[in-house]
Write an enzyme that holds these catalytic residues in place. Sequence first.
Site, short mmCIF file in Angstrom:
data_model
loop_
_atom_site.label_atom_id
_atom_site.label_comp_id
_atom_site.label_asym_id
_atom_site.label_seq_id
_atom_site.Cartn_x
_atom_site.Cartn_y
_atom_site.Cartn_z
N GLY A 113 0.80 -1.22 0.00
CA GLY A 113 0.00 0.00 0.00
C GLY A 113 0.83 1.27 0.00
O GLY A 113 0.37 2.32 0.43
N GLY A 115 2.32 2.46 -2.81
CA GLY A 115 2.43 2.97 -4.18
C GLY A 115 3.61 2.38 -4.93
O GLY A 115 4.02 2.88 -5.97
N LEU A 116 4.19 1.28 -4.39
CA LEU A 116 5.35 0.68 -5.07
C LEU A 116 4.94 -0.55 -5.89
O LEU A 116 5.80 -1.34 -6.30
CB LEU A 116 6.42 0.32 -4.05
CG LEU A 116 7.03 1.51 -3.28
CD1 LEU A 116 8.06 1.03 -2.27
CD2 LEU A 116 7.67 2.53 -4.23
N SER A 118 3.10 -3.29 -5.10
CA SER A 118 3.27 -4.61 -4.48
C SER A 118 2.22 -5.62 -4.96
O SER A 118 2.54 -6.77 -5.23
CB SER A 118 3.30 -4.51 -2.96
OG SER A 118 2.04 -4.56 -2.41
N SER A 119 0.97 -5.17 -5.09
CA SER A 119 -0.05 -6.14 -5.52
C SER A 119 0.22 -6.60 -6.95
O SER A 119 0.09 -7.79 -7.27
CB SER A 119 -1.46 -5.57 -5.39
OG SER A 119 -1.59 -4.40 -6.16
N ASP A 163 1.30 -0.56 -13.50
CA ASP A 163 2.00 -1.41 -12.52
C ASP A 163 2.24 -2.82 -13.04
O ASP A 163 3.33 -3.37 -12.88
CB ASP A 163 1.17 -1.53 -11.22
CG ASP A 163 1.16 -0.24 -10.43
OD1 ASP A 163 1.43 0.82 -11.03
OD2 ASP A 163 0.87 -0.30 -9.23
O1 PMV Z 1 -0.06 5.25 -6.16
P1 PMV Z 1 -0.01 4.36 -7.38
O2 PMV Z 1 1.33 3.77 -7.62
O3 PMV Z 1 -1.14 3.40 -7.45
O4 PMV Z 1 -0.17 5.32 -8.64
C1 PMV Z 1 -1.29 6.13 -8.87
C2 PMV Z 1 -1.07 6.81 -10.18
C3 PMV Z 1 -2.13 7.82 -10.58
O5 PMV Z 1 -1.69 8.38 -11.80
C4 PMV Z 1 -2.27 8.94 -9.57
C5 PMV Z 1 -3.49 7.19 -10.77
C6 PMV Z 1 -3.59 6.24 -11.94
O6 PMV Z 1 -4.49 5.41 -11.91
O7 PMV Z 1 -2.81 6.35 -12.89
#
Ligand code: PMV
Length: 327
Positions: A113, A115-116, A118-119, A163
């Site tokens: 959770g 933002g790297l 992981s899921s 991701d």
């Molecule tokens: O926080 P993360 O790694 O899930 O990235 C979100 C990226 C955004 O551009 C803010 C939203 C998206 O869906 O692209």
Amino acid sequence: MVTSSAPGKVYLFGEHAVVYGEPAVPCAIERRARVTATEREAGLRIHAEDLTLDGYTVEYTGTEGDHPDIDVSDSLVEAGIGYIQAAVEQARDAADRPDAGFEIVVESDIPLGAGLGSSAAVVVAAIDAATRELGVELTPEEIADRAYQVEYEVQDGQASRADTFCSAMGGAVRVEGDDCRRIEGVDTLPFVIGYDGGAGDTGKLVAGVRELRAEYNFAADTVTAIGDIVREGEAVLGTSDHEALGELMDFNHGLLSALGVSSRSLDAMVWAARDAGALGAKLTGAGGGGCIVALDDSDETLTALRYTPGCAHAFRAELATDGVVQE
Ligand code: PMV
């Protein structure tokens, strides 16, 4: 028994603007999720070890009301189980073995959770390990696509391809809508990551940018300017000019900050990195809290972040040139 691993990611450039059709450049990092799949008679047994969890084992039979008896937050466990179940479904589908049973062991050194990604890394590695265990080898592109279906399903349609594509392919990638491709010729990027231990609310942050963009032309221009930074950054990436990349990262952070998605702790980490001599530093992902990424060959940024109030965890993570691999 097959073990596969897949990397997490940071955004070098372009988060938020990517929502409005601008390109973005996520990069895979040397922090990986490892998944071991072993075929068993029936059902699904999951054991997970994670940096932020003490570990749990779940015997999942598919019966309604089946509930894991463990001491971690239900939502986290349910989310984790959901991703793995859906990944296993993809593997069963790819191998045309709808009833295949699995024992799945997950180990991850990617904070959850934060933002790297992981899921995505867990899903990508799980699909690869489970399909190989059933004797089927998918291409990284096929894995990326199936992993995206999993995220789409588990996250109720709120998923981008960034991701999963980045994790499956490795390296630096370019994402523009559904068009994803690897940027060739990028070998090393000395990333240092600072994590404040928290996370922003992605939905709220995205909605905030959307409102600003609708209200002010200059906010819309800011989003477009982030797209310009990404295009400039792509050109620089091929030249290994890390100083120029760092300058663009600083600029990108400033614009994200103007759009209201930074936070006190993210700014503190960004400034600590810059003061320590990092070539550049920015928040990565949705913002509001979570992680920053800095570019520094030396140990200075890492040391500075470790002494920065509000930074819970700092670590080095080089660009991962390998995406999903069998271990
Ligand atoms: O926080 P993360 O790694 O899930 O990235 C979100 C990226 C955004 O551009 C803010 C939203 C998206 O869906 O692209």
